[in-house]
Design an enzyme around this catalytic site. Sequence first.
Site, PDB file in Angstrom:
ATOM      1  N   CYS A 122      12.849   1.977 -13.503  1.00  0.00           N
ATOM      2  CA  CYS A 122      13.604   1.853 -12.244  1.00  0.00           C
ATOM      3  C   CYS A 122      14.665   2.954 -12.149  1.00  0.00           C
ATOM      4  O   CYS A 122      15.490   3.118 -13.053  1.00  0.00           O
ATOM      5  CB  CYS A 122      14.259   0.477 -12.168  1.00  0.00           C
ATOM      6  SG  CYS A 122      15.209   0.271 -10.658  1.00  0.00           S
ATOM      7  N   GLN A 169       8.755  -9.444 -15.399  1.00  0.00           N
ATOM      8  CA  GLN A 169       9.403  -8.189 -15.806  1.00  0.00           C
ATOM      9  C   GLN A 169      10.919  -8.357 -15.933  1.00  0.00           C
ATOM     10  O   GLN A 169      11.568  -8.845 -15.017  1.00  0.00           O
ATOM     11  CB  GLN A 169       9.119  -7.079 -14.800  1.00  0.00           C
ATOM     12  CG  GLN A 169       9.626  -5.744 -15.318  1.00  0.00           C
ATOM     13  CD  GLN A 169       9.558  -4.633 -14.300  1.00  0.00           C
ATOM     14  OE1 GLN A 169      10.224  -4.689 -13.275  1.00  0.00           O
ATOM     15  NE2 GLN A 169       8.779  -3.610 -14.594  1.00  0.00           N
TER      16      GLN A 169
HETATM   17  C1  LIG Z   1      10.900  -0.663  -3.107  1.00  0.00           C
HETATM   18  C2  LIG Z   1      10.330  -0.534  -4.469  1.00  0.00           C
HETATM   19  C3  LIG Z   1      10.701  -1.452  -5.408  1.00  0.00           C
HETATM   20  C4  LIG Z   1      10.195  -1.343  -6.709  1.00  0.00           C
HETATM   21  N1  LIG Z   1      10.540  -2.284  -7.630  1.00  0.00           N
HETATM   22  C5  LIG Z   1      10.084  -2.178  -8.895  1.00  0.00           C
HETATM   23  C6  LIG Z   1      10.406  -3.148  -9.869  1.00  0.00           C
HETATM   24  O1  LIG Z   1      11.062  -4.157  -9.602  1.00  0.00           O
HETATM   25  N2  LIG Z   1       9.930  -2.949 -11.135  1.00  0.00           N
HETATM   26  C7  LIG Z   1       9.158  -1.856 -11.463  1.00  0.00           C
HETATM   27  O2  LIG Z   1       8.756  -1.706 -12.615  1.00  0.00           O
HETATM   28  N3  LIG Z   1       8.810  -0.951 -10.532  1.00  0.00           N
HETATM   29  C8  LIG Z   1       9.247  -1.095  -9.271  1.00  0.00           C
HETATM   30  N4  LIG Z   1       8.860  -0.181  -8.338  1.00  0.00           N
HETATM   31  C9  LIG Z   1       7.915   0.884  -8.709  1.00  0.00           C
HETATM   32  C10 LIG Z   1       6.472   0.432  -8.487  1.00  0.00           C
HETATM   33  O3  LIG Z   1       6.127  -0.640  -9.325  1.00  0.00           O
HETATM   34  C11 LIG Z   1       5.484   1.578  -8.732  1.00  0.00           C
HETATM   35  O4  LIG Z   1       5.678   2.032 -10.040  1.00  0.00           O
HETATM   36  C12 LIG Z   1       5.691   2.756  -7.774  1.00  0.00           C
HETATM   37  O5  LIG Z   1       5.891   2.301  -6.460  1.00  0.00           O
HETATM   38  C13 LIG Z   1       4.489   3.710  -7.807  1.00  0.00           C
HETATM   39  O6  LIG Z   1       3.295   3.017  -7.541  1.00  0.00           O
HETATM   40  P1  LIG Z   1       2.619   2.945  -6.064  1.00  0.00           P
HETATM   41  O7  LIG Z   1       2.487   4.344  -5.559  1.00  0.00           O
HETATM   42  O8  LIG Z   1       1.314   2.254  -6.285  1.00  0.00           O
HETATM   43  O9  LIG Z   1       3.582   2.157  -5.199  1.00  0.00           O
HETATM   44  C14 LIG Z   1       9.321  -0.294  -7.043  1.00  0.00           C
HETATM   45  C15 LIG Z   1       8.936   0.610  -6.061  1.00  0.00           C
HETATM   46  C16 LIG Z   1       9.422   0.502  -4.782  1.00  0.00           C
HETATM   47  C17 LIG Z   1       8.958   1.482  -3.728  1.00  0.00           C
END
Ligand SMILES: Cc1cc2nc3c(=O)[nH]c(=O)nc-3n(C[C@H](O)[C@H](O)[C@H](O)COP(=O)(O)O)c2cc1C
Length: 373
Positions: free
Chosen positions: A117, A87
């Site tokens: 992000c 990514q």
């Molecule tokens: C600490 C943290 C770091 C994240 N880093 C990224 C990232 O580098 N790239 C991205 O597309 N999403 C990032 N996300 C978002 C996650 O990929 C995801 O979209 C979001 O957490 C919702 O999904 P979940 O509820 O399954 O965690 C991040 C989320 C968190 C909490």
Amino acid sequence: MLQIGPVKLATNLLLAPIAGYCDLAFRLICRHASFMPEADPRSTFTPTGGVGLACTDLLSPQGLLRGSASSLDLARTSDEDKPVGMQLYGSDPDIMAEGALWAVRHGATVVDINMGCPVDKVTKKDGGSRLLCIPDTAVEIARRCARVLEPHGVPLTCKMRLGWFDDAPVALWLAPRLIDAGAQAITVHGRTTQQKFMGVVSHEGIARVVEAVGRASQRTPAIPVIGNGDVRDAHDVVAMIAKTGCAGVMIGRGALSTPWLFRDAWTLQTKGFVPSEPTTRQKLDLIRMYLDWMIEFRGEHYAMVQMRRRISWFGKRLGRELDYRGTPTGCKPLREAMRGTATPDDCRVLLDRFEAGELRGGGYDAPVEEAAV
Ligand SMILES: Cc1cc2nc3c(=O)[nH]c(=O)nc-3n(C[C@H](O)[C@H](O)[C@H](O)COP(=O)(O)O)c2cc1C
């Protein structure tokens, strides 16, 4: 099965990028846990997989092109870590396209553009979810990246939120434009940037993007929309698909505590049941493996930093055994002791002691730092 452009994935489940967490060692853990046998030795069931695609954390194309050590560490992959998405984030179409080419040359199966992000450091430079506010730039990035990737048979995907503002679901019309520009799949986190990580994910919002993409792209195979947000167990995966019509599900934080979630969700979808919870030994072995891989890939110092912060996530699924009162024991003493460890051997001793029945207590619902991320 899920197909992204020419790439056929073995399942419809994807490991999300989570900056600082979904490193090579962790991706390998999730892949390994996808085939983890049933805890009951009498079981004849053999898991057939789980992780269809895992993604690196967001990478700076400038860092990759400069050869910065930290960017190269984040982009590190291996033969076992396939298929893998890399990514990229940023706002300059030329540099993003160069970064995409770099990713192909360094093992990417898929290249993804971060359009979700919400962090200031990224959005202040027009990257991440800020691209939802400058759609022409987002489309231009997609067009340029897709063009350089196409001859290599590497598809471009875009991961976005529903929009920046709660009342402006930009994804509804931006996703079809990105597909026109060459994106071969769209992942939607069902929240807006304004929401950050608060509230609950909107299945309805994701469903509307699925419909919008379906209406706009009449190709075969159809361009898949991947739903993301708040998936914590196998049933959440099935609910995400049922409520949104998405073709695949991306799992983030749920995997940090439950790396075998992909196995569970794939088994539920294909066999109709959820395998039994892994044994304490199986869970501890995953942590031990993570420690060993982390030392191998990133060195002892960084491995220890990660172990001390990750134990709160791993600990969410430890200590579920019942005590004499019939309540789960918890693992608070393990978590606390782990945070004070200095060496890998200290860690290993603690894990062994936990396996032997020590370092239990605090109850299963003892506070764990969801905010640790
Ligand atoms: C600490 C943290 C770091 C994240 N880093 C990224 C990232 O580098 N790239 C991205 O597309 N999403 C990032 N996300 C978002 C996650 O990929 C995801 O979209 C979001 O957490 C919702 O999904 P979940 O509820 O399954 O965690 C991040 C989320 C968190 C909490």
